[in-house]
Design a protein around this motif. Structure first.
Motif, mmCIF file in Angstrom:
data_model
loop_
_atom_site.group_PDB
_atom_site.id
_atom_site.type_symbol
_atom_site.label_atom_id
_atom_site.label_comp_id
_atom_site.label_asym_id
_atom_site.label_seq_id
_atom_site.Cartn_x
_atom_site.Cartn_y
_atom_site.Cartn_z
ATOM 1 N N ARG A 611 0.702 -1.275 -0.029
ATOM 2 C CA ARG A 611 0.185 0.081 -0.091
ATOM 3 C C ARG A 611 0.749 1.196 -0.028
ATOM 4 O O ARG A 611 0.569 2.363 -0.615
ATOM 5 C CB ARG A 611 -1.060 -0.113 1.297
ATOM 6 N N HIS A 612 2.042 1.236 0.637
ATOM 7 C CA HIS A 612 2.762 2.421 0.894
ATOM 8 C C HIS A 612 4.234 2.483 -0.186
ATOM 9 O O HIS A 612 4.794 3.505 0.132
ATOM 10 C CB HIS A 612 3.176 2.483 2.294
ATOM 11 N N GLU A 615 5.770 5.833 -1.439
ATOM 12 C CA GLU A 615 5.376 6.949 -0.694
ATOM 13 C C GLU A 615 6.866 7.220 -0.491
ATOM 14 O O GLU A 615 7.541 6.349 -0.065
ATOM 15 C CB GLU A 615 4.487 6.746 0.487
ATOM 16 N N PHE A 618 9.358 5.879 2.436
ATOM 17 C CA PHE A 618 8.762 4.725 2.987
ATOM 18 C C PHE A 618 9.733 3.615 2.806
ATOM 19 O O PHE A 618 10.115 3.213 1.697
ATOM 20 C CB PHE A 618 7.348 4.184 2.498
#
Ligand code: ADP
Ligand code: MG
Length: 681
Positions: A611-612, A615, A618
Motif C-alpha cells: 500500500r505504501h 510513498e 517509506f
C-alpha cells in the motif's frame, strides 16, 4: 247561601221583572234567590243597584259590579269567558274579597280605592287565574270606578275588564324573536347595519360593524354624515338605487377606504349585500347592510402565497427536495425533487418501503439507525446515503431532518430535506486530488533541491579522494596495497555513481537520447557487479527488445538500478533474479511499447508494504534504506508516460516479487531490426 250553578229557572223570584234583557246572565240573575245574600230579594234592591245591574247586563264589554261593603259581585255575559268554566257561574253573588282571595293583593287595591271614591285604570295587568283546571297567566286591561246613589253615597264599584292575554303573548313572542335575532347579529362574525329611510340613517349596527369602521359613532346619523368619504366612493349612489328600485345589491371583494382626521387612510375589502326592507304595503323603508370583512383574510392569503413562493424559490435554487412524514411512517409526502433523488417520476407513490428499497444496500442499516436515533433521542437527523437506479446508477444524497413531538412527548412527524451532492463530492474529490498532486511535485522539488545541494557538497571531496587514490595506486609499494587501493577505487566509483545518478536525479540533463532498454538494464546491473558476485544469487537476462527507445537513459538506469537493488536486498543466498524485456503493444490503445520485468524469489511484500510502496521515505530497511527509490522511479516513469505494476507474494511459497514496467515507443523511438546499428544520434 244558594247561588246554585243550575240552569236558569223559569220560576222567577220576586222582583225579577226589574231585570231586563235576554241572555245567560240576565236569566241567571232573575232566577237567583237573592234573599239568601246580603243584597236581599230583587224586589228590595235600591234603585241605584237595579239601574247599575241593568246597565252592566246590557253592555257588551266585560263588566263586573261589586255592590255594598261586602263587594257582592255580579257580571255580564261578556265577562263569562274571563272567569272561565271553573269559577263561573259560582262567582255570581259571591263577596269579591273572599272569592278572589288568591289574586286580591293584585286586583283588590284598585277596587278598595274605588270604594273610597277613586277611579283607576290598569293596562296589561298580570292576573294569574284558575281556569281550565290550572292557574293560568292572564293579562287584563281594566278600569275601576265608584257607583253612587242619588245622594252621592258610594255603594259599589264598577270594573270593566278586557283580557289582553293573546296580544301580550304575541308581543312577547315578537320581542323575544327580535331579541334573539339581534343577539345573533351581535355575535355574528359578519358585520351588520340597519339603515332607515331615504337618507339611510343608521338605526342599528353590530359590534363587527363598529370594528370595521374603527369605532365610528354612526347611530342616528345618515350615511352622508357618518361616512362623508362613502359619497365619492359611490356607496351612497348604490344605496339610493337599492332604495329606489327595491332590488338588492351584492358586492364581492369590494374595496373602500376609511378616511378621517384621526386615522391614516385605511383600505378595507368586503363581501356585502344591500338588502331592501319592505313595509307590509310593499314600499321600501330601509336597507339592511350585511357582509364579511375580507381584509385580514386577504392579507393572510397573500402572506401565505408569498412565503410559499419564497420557500419554493429557495428549495429550487438550492436543488433541495423536502419530505413530510407522519409517524409511525404511515403517510409519506415527497416533493418531485426527493422523488428525483430516488430515481422516481414526480407522480410516483411512495412508502417507507420505497425509501429503503432504493437505498444502496450497504447504506440501509446505517440510515435506519440514524432515523431511529433521531426519533428516540430528539437529535438532528443528518446522513449521507446512496440511492440506486434500476439500471444501477448511483446518486449521493445528503439528508437533514428532525422529529416533531406532541405535548405528551410522543413523536408526531419526521420531516426534512434532501440534496443531491454527487457532483459536489466529485468536484471536491477532484480538487483534493489536484492538491495532492501539487503537494507531491512540491515535495519532489524540495527533495531535489536538497539532493542537489548534498551532491554538490560531496562531489568536490569525492574528486579529491579519487585523485588521491590514483596517486596512491601509482606509488603503491606492495601488491597488497595496490589491491586494497583498487577495491577502494571501485567502492569510491560506486559512491560517485550514486551521487551523480541517484541524488542528482532532477539535475539530469533534459536531452532525450535513443537507447536500447537491454543496454540500460546491463549498465544498471554493472553497478552491482561486485555484490552479485558475492551474493550467490543467480541472475538471468532474457532480453527480446529490438526497438530503440527515445528516453532519458540515465534516469531510466536509475529506475532499473533501484529495482535490481531492491531485489538483491530481498533475496537470500541461492535465490534468483530475472531481467526480461519484451516488445509489447498496449492492448487497450494499440500503442507499441516495451515491457521490462524485474522478478525475484525474495521475501515478497505484505499488504501494508504494497500500500505504501511509492510513498517517499517509506522503507522497511531502517537506516539502510532511503525510501526514495520507488517514489523517484514513479516520477521518472510518469515523465516517460510509462506505467509500473507490481505482483508480490509473501506466503505461501513460492514467494517473490515481480515489478513490471511498460514504456511506450513514442514517435521519436525507432523500430530496429535486430543487429542493426543505430544511425548517429
Ligand atoms: P528503499 O529501497 O530505500 O527501502 P524503495 O522505495 O526502493 O526504498 O523501496 C521501498 C520498500 O519497498 C522497501 O523498503 C521494501 O520494503 C519494499 N520493496 C521494494 N522492492 C522489493 C522487492 N523486490 N522485494 C521485497 N520488498 C521490496
Ligand atoms: Mg530501494
Amino acid at each position: 247561601m244558594n247561588v246554585e250553578p243550575s240552569a236558569p229557572s223559569r220560576s222567577l223570584a220576586p222582583g225579577a221583572e226589574r231585570i231586563f234583557g235576554a241572555g245567560e246572565m240576565p236569566d241567571r240573575i232573575r232566577a237567583c234567590d237573592w234573599s239568601l245574600t246580603p243584597l236581599g230579594p230583587i224586589a228590595s234592591w235600591p234603585n241605584a243597584l237595579v239601574i247599575a245591574v241593568n246597565a252592566v247586563l246590557a253592555n257588551q264589554h266585560p263588566i263586573f259590579l261589586f255592590w255594598g261593603q261586602d263587594l257582592i259581585q255580579l257580571y255580564n255575559d261578556a265577562a263569562v269567558p274571563n272567569i272561565g268554566p271553573d269559577l263561573h257561574p259560582a262567582a255570581l253573588g259571591q263577596p269579591a274579597r273572599a272569592f278572589w282571595a288568591d289574586v286580591w293583593p293584585i286586583v283588590g287595591p284598585p277596587a278598595e280605592a274605588a270604594l273610597r271614591g277613586q277611579s283607576g285604570w290598569n293596562q296589561d295587568q298580570l292576573v294569574p287565574i284558575l281556569r281550565h283546571g290550572r292557574v293560568e297567566d292572564a293579562w287584563f286591561t281594566y278600569s275601576h270606578s265608584p257607583v253612587r246613589d242619588e245622594q252621592g253615597t258610594i255603594c259599589g264599584v264598577l270594573v270593566t275588564a278586557l283580557e289582553t292575554t293573546p296580544r301580550v303573548l304575541a308581543e312577547r313572542a315578537l320581542r323575544y324573536e327580535r331579541e334573539r335575532l339581534l343577539a345573533v347579529f351581535q355575535q355574528a362574525p359578519a358585520f351588520f347595519a340597519l339603515l332607515k329611510g331615504p337618507q339611510h340613517v343608521f338605526d342599528m349596527v353590530n359590534p363587527q360593524f363598529t370594528r370595521l369602521t374603527e369605532g365610528r359613532n354612526v347611530l342616528g346619523r345618515s350615511i352622508r354624515e357618518a361616512f362623508p368619504e362613502a359619497v365619492e366612493q359611490g356607496f351612497v349612489d348604490l344605496l339610493d338605487r337599492v332604495y329606489q328600485t327595491g332590488s338588492p345589491f351584492v358586492g364581492r371583494d369590494v374595496r373602500f377606504t376609511l378616511r378621517d382626521e384621526a386615522h391614516a387612510p385605511d383600505e378595507r375589502r368586503v363581501d356585502f349585500v344591500y338588502q331592501p326592507l319592505r313595509e307590509p304595503d310593499g314600499s321600501v323603508s330601509g336597507i339592511l347592510v350585511f357582509g364579511v370583512d375580507l381584509t385580514g383574510r386577504r392579507e393572510a392569503e397573500t402572506m401565505l402565497r408569498e412565503q410559499r413562493e419564497r420557500f419554493d424559490f429557495a428549495t429550487d435554487a438550492a436543488q433541495i427536495g423536502y419530505w413530510f412524514c407522519d409517524l409511525p411512517f404511515d403517510k409519506l409526502i415527497w416533493d418531485a425533487r426527493v422523488k428525483e433523488h430516488f430515481w422516481l417520476p414526480p407522480d410516483a407513490e411512495v412508502s417507507i418501503q420505497t425509501f429503503y428499497d432504493i437505498l444502496h444496500p450497504e447504506d440501509r442499516e446505517r440510515v435506519h439507525l440514524a432515523i431511529e436515533d433521531s426519533i428516540r433521542n430528539r437529535t438532528r437527523y443528518e446522513v449521507e446515503y446512496r440511492t440506486v437506479s434500476p439500471e444501477g446508477e448511483q446518486k449521493l444524497i445528503h439528508a437533514i431532518g428532525r422529529t416533531a413531538y406532541d405535548a405528551e412527548g410522543r413523536p408526531l412527524r419526521f420531516d426534512g430535506v434532501t440534496q443531491d451532492i454527487t457532483a459536489l463530492r466529485q468536484a471536491q474529490d477532484a480538487r483534493s486530488r489536484a492538491e495532492e498532486a501539487l503537494m507531491r511535485s512540491e515535495k519532489l522539488a524540495l527533495v531535489g533541491r536538497l539532493a542537489a545541494t548534498i551532491s554538490h557538497e560531496i562531489n568536490n571531496p569525492l574528486e579529491a579522494i579519487t585523485n588521491l587514490l590514483y596517486l596512491v595506486q601509482e606509488s603503491a609499494v606492495t601488491e597488497t596495497v595496490r589491491d586494497y587501493t583498487r577495491t577502494a577505487q571501485q567502492e569510491l566509483a560506486r559512491v560517485s555513481h550514486i551521487v551523480t545518478h541517484t541524488l542528482r536525479f532532477n539535475r539530469q540533463t533534459n536531452t532525450a537520447t535513443v537507447e536500447r532498454l537491454s543496454d540500460i538494464l546491463d549498465s544498471a546491473v554493472a553497478i552491482y557487479e561486485a555484490r552479485l558476485r558475492h551474493s550467490e544469487i543467480q541472475l538471468t537476462r532474457d532480453y527480446a527488445d529490438a526497438a530503440r527507445l527515445l528516453c532519458f537513459g540515465a534516469e531510466l538506469r536509475q529506475v532499473f538500478a533501484n529495482l535490481i537493488a531492491n531485489s538483491f536486498d530481498a533475496t537470500k543466498r541461492g535465490g534468483r533474479l530475472i531481467l526480461r524485456t519484451r516488445e509489447q503493444t498496449n492492448w487497450k490503445t494499440g500503442e507499441p511499447g516495451l515491457r521490462v520485468t524485474v522478478a525475484d524469489t525474495g521475501t515478497g511484500m505484505d499488504a501494508a508494504t504494497l500500500r505504501h510502496l511509492y510513498e517517499p521515505f517509506f522503507t522497511t530497511k531502517g537506516d539502510n534504506g532511503t525510501g526514495l527509490g520507488l517514489w523517484v522511479s514513479r516520477e521518472i516513469l510518469t515523465k516517460h508516460h510509462a506505467s509500473i505494476r507490481v505482483k508480490s507474494r509473501k506466503a505461501p511459497a513460492p514467494k517473490g516479487t515481480v515489478f513490471s514496467v511498460w514504456l511506450p515507443l513514442g514517435p521519436g523511438s525507432r523500430q530496429c531490426v535486430e543487429g542493426e546499428l543505430p544511425s548517429g544520434d
